[in-house]
Design a protein around this motif. Structure first.
Motif, PDB file in Angstrom:
ATOM      1  N   GLU A   1       4.750 -14.359  30.932  1.00  0.00           N
ATOM      2  CA  GLU A   1       3.760 -13.540  31.654  1.00  0.00           C
ATOM      3  C   GLU A   1       2.349 -13.869  31.175  1.00  0.00           C
ATOM      4  O   GLU A   1       1.408 -13.953  31.983  1.00  0.00           O
ATOM      5  CB  GLU A   1       4.071 -12.041  31.458  1.00  0.00           C
TER       6      GLU A   1
ATOM      7  N   ASN B   1      -0.687 -15.178  33.455  1.00  0.00           N
ATOM      8  CA  ASN B   1      -2.016 -14.556  33.494  1.00  0.00           C
ATOM      9  C   ASN B   1      -3.117 -15.586  33.293  1.00  0.00           C
ATOM     10  O   ASN B   1      -4.152 -15.522  33.946  1.00  0.00           O
ATOM     11  CB  ASN B   1      -2.132 -13.468  32.422  1.00  0.00           C
TER      12      ASN B   1
ATOM     13  N   LYS C   1      -3.468 -17.353  36.484  1.00  0.00           N
ATOM     14  CA  LYS C   1      -4.011 -16.534  37.558  1.00  0.00           C
ATOM     15  C   LYS C   1      -5.465 -16.120  37.326  1.00  0.00           C
ATOM     16  O   LYS C   1      -6.261 -16.068  38.255  1.00  0.00           O
ATOM     17  CB  LYS C   1      -3.186 -15.236  37.672  1.00  0.00           C
ATOM     18  N   HIS C   2      -5.796 -15.776  36.074  1.00  0.00           N
ATOM     19  CA  HIS C   2      -7.079 -15.090  35.869  1.00  0.00           C
ATOM     20  C   HIS C   2      -8.093 -15.822  34.997  1.00  0.00           C
ATOM     21  O   HIS C   2      -9.277 -15.520  35.087  1.00  0.00           O
ATOM     22  CB  HIS C   2      -6.853 -13.721  35.199  1.00  0.00           C
TER      23      HIS C   2
ATOM     24  N   ALA D   1      -9.111  -5.437  35.468  1.00  0.00           N
ATOM     25  CA  ALA D   1      -8.108  -5.536  36.532  1.00  0.00           C
ATOM     26  C   ALA D   1      -8.723  -5.047  37.837  1.00  0.00           C
ATOM     27  O   ALA D   1      -9.502  -4.087  37.830  1.00  0.00           O
ATOM     28  CB  ALA D   1      -6.896  -4.684  36.173  1.00  0.00           C
TER      29      ALA D   1
ATOM     30  N   GLY E   1      -1.269  -4.637  38.402  1.00  0.00           N
ATOM     31  CA  GLY E   1      -1.487  -4.952  36.991  1.00  0.00           C
ATOM     32  C   GLY E   1      -0.475  -4.354  36.039  1.00  0.00           C
ATOM     33  O   GLY E   1      -0.833  -3.594  35.149  1.00  0.00           O
TER      34      GLY E   1
ATOM     35  N   GLY F   1       1.620  -6.400  34.344  1.00  0.00           N
ATOM     36  CA  GLY F   1       2.014  -7.466  33.435  1.00  0.00           C
ATOM     37  C   GLY F   1       1.797  -7.115  31.976  1.00  0.00           C
ATOM     38  O   GLY F   1       2.728  -7.129  31.170  1.00  0.00           O
TER      39      GLY F   1
END
Ligand SMILES: Nc1ncnc2c1ncn2[C@@H]1O[C@H](COP(=O)(O)OP(=O)(O)OP(=O)(O)O)[C@@H](O)[C@H]1O
Ligand SMILES: [Mg+2]
Length: 488
Positions: free
Chosen positions: A399, A403, A406-407, A438, A444, A446
């Motif tokens: 995870e 992240n 993704k971010h 977030a 959110g 995760g």
């Protein structure tokens, strides 16, 4: 000689009367006419000194005080008393009143007997007394409305502490009337449950040792309820001459303690439920991965063998059949790959070899999919994690990497596994744009899930800004058995 001394004393007395702030008025014992008045009397009554001489004290006494005044004068005249005191009001020339404390003497030593009025204006004192009375009644009103018991303890160095004040709420809170508690403050200690007493005494000792506050929460036994009540005490100390004053308040915490216990219970239940859901999910994934691998894989193998048999037995003059069979063989190969990928996604086979190969495999996939290079360091020896901890650690890394993809907008990630005496520490650091808030409508879950997983295993997880740039996820997870690290 004697007469000059008398003259001196006369002058002195006159000077005193002139300068004194005490009113002195001499008036005739029969007619009550004022014979003499000092400047203080004239000033207080707002008259010119001369104008006062036309009056009697009855002119500046309000009707309600005259009766008492007359009674006193009669007592003095008949020698029943030589002097007497009285609290009355005097009326100024403008009609306003002011309180005085007055002493009246009777003197028959002169040719005409006189009364001497010696009075002090006590309006200032009266105002102070009233202000004090108001603040005391204000304080009582405020104290009566606070949802707890207020108290004040005085502590002198060589004397036992005394309870200076305790509010009426003591009856409601402790089941002991304020007056009873006032007399025997030790009754409170007797209410405290035996097992909570050591903590109470320890806090008390700390406060005695100089701590400026004394806070305690504990349980008392309520006889009337036949049950336990939670109370909280908050005390702050201040110095006063020769000792300290403890100002305190005691509150009923039963409801909030019950709510807190309920909250903790629900939280524990929720955690247990989350852990259960995760474990069921993992089992399901494992099961599916096996089905895909064994069942599907087995069937595909059979098809593949069948197709290759077909290929070998097809007449060479049938190119269309040969071409079709080759195409199907190719589809079977692709399906093999897909089945393998699906099974790996569900549960990487590398997990069977331990956490280090599993996260290394995940990291490679991450770099392959995102083009973000990685650094990886881990101990060479096997790490004794239980199977649940292994899966949890792996899912957390998975995870955290998702992240980053993704971010983070990172150009590099670093994964470090460090063996500590009783635990394994995993840190994943990216060099991205830092932890982003977030999105408001995002779910959110995760990070929450990662924290929950770590907590379920007795570990902990934090997500924080990395030292220079980017974000760091730091996980500590206890080892299954605490074997000393051979490297140490
Ligand atoms: N490595 C990171 N760099 C920058 N921001 C991050 C990073 N990791 C998480 N965040 C921020 O923290 C937020 C919460 O992350 P979390 O994993 O809980 O939720 P999510 O990724 O948005 O959704 P979900 O994981 O439920 O699909 C993200 O939306 C993102 O803004
Ligand atoms: Mg996420």
């Amino acid at each position: 000689m004697a007469s000059s001394r008398a003259a001196d004393e006369g002058t002195l007395l006159k000077a005193i009367l002139q300068e004194s702030v005490t009113e002195v008025v001499v008036f005739d014992a029969d007619t009550l006419r004022i014979v003499q008045a000092n400047p203080a009397a004239a000033k207080n009554l707002h008259y010119q000194p001369k104008a006062l001489q036309k009056l009697t004290p009855l002119d500046f006494l309000p009707p309600e005080d005259r009766q008492a005044f007359h009674t006193l004068l009669t007592l003095l005249r008949h020698g029943k008393k030589r002097r007497t005191a009285l609290s009355v009001h005097c009326r100024r020339r403008d009609g306003t009143l002011y309180p005085v404390e007055v002493r009246i003497l009777y003197s028959a030593d002169h040719e005409k007997p006189v009364f001497i009025w010696i009075a002090n204006d006590v309006s200032q004192r009266e105002a102070t007394r009233q202000a004090l009375a108001h603040s005391v009644s204000d304080m009582h009103a405020i104290v009566a409305h606070i949802p707890g018991m207020a108290f004040q303890i005085q502590r002198r160095p060589d004397a036992p502490p005394t309870l200076r004040y305790v509010s009426e709420q003591s009856a409601q809170l402790l089941g002991i009337k304020a007056s009873a508690l006032h007399g025997k403050p030790e009754r409170f200690y007797k209410l405290i449950l035996e097992e909570d007493r050591p903590d109470y005494l320890a806090q008390l000792a700390q406060a005695d040792g100089g701590h400026m506050t004394f806070n305690w929460e504990g349980r008392i036994w309520m006889k009337a309820w036949k049950d336990v009540k939670w109370v909280a005490i908050r005390v702050s100390q201040r110095k006063d001459e020769g000792g300290t004053i403890w100002d305190g308040i005691m509150l009923n915490m039963t409801h909030s303690k019950q709510a807190e216990a309920e909250l903790l219970r629900s939280r524990a239940q929720l955690s247990a439920l989350a852990a259960h859901v995760e474990s069921v999910k993992e089992q399901e994934r494992l099961h599916l991965a096996r089905e895909v691998h064994d069942d599907l894989g087995g069937n595909l193998t059979t098809i593949k063998i069948g197709l290759s048999w077909l290929m070998r037995h097809l007449p060479p003059d049938q190119p269309l059949l040969i071409q079709r069979t080759a195409y199907l063989d190719n589809v079977v190969d692709q399906t093999f790959e897909a089945a393998h990928r699906i099974a790996s996604n569900l549960r990487p086979a590398a997990l069977d070899f331990g956490i280090v190969p599993a996260v290394a495999w995940q990291l490679q996939r991450f770099t392959r999919n995102t083009d973000i290079p990685h650094e990886f360091s881990a101990p060479e020896d096997a790490i004794p994690l239980g199977p649940d901890a292994e899966i949890a650690a792996f899912r957390i890394v998975q995870e955290a990497l998702t992240n980053v993809a993704k971010h983070a907008r990172a150009t590099r990630v670093k994964l470090r596994l460090v063996r500590e005496p009783d635990s394994l520490r995993i840190t994943l650091t990216d060099n991205g744009r830092g932890l982003q808030p977030a999105p408001e409508n995002g779910h959110g879950f995760g990070i929450l899930g990662m924290i929950e997983r770590a907590a379920t295993l007795g570990g902990e997880l934090t997500v924080h800004p990395a030292k220079r740039q980017g974000t760091q996820v730091s996980l500590r997870i206890p080892l299954a058995v605490s074997v000393p690290d051979p490297a140490e």
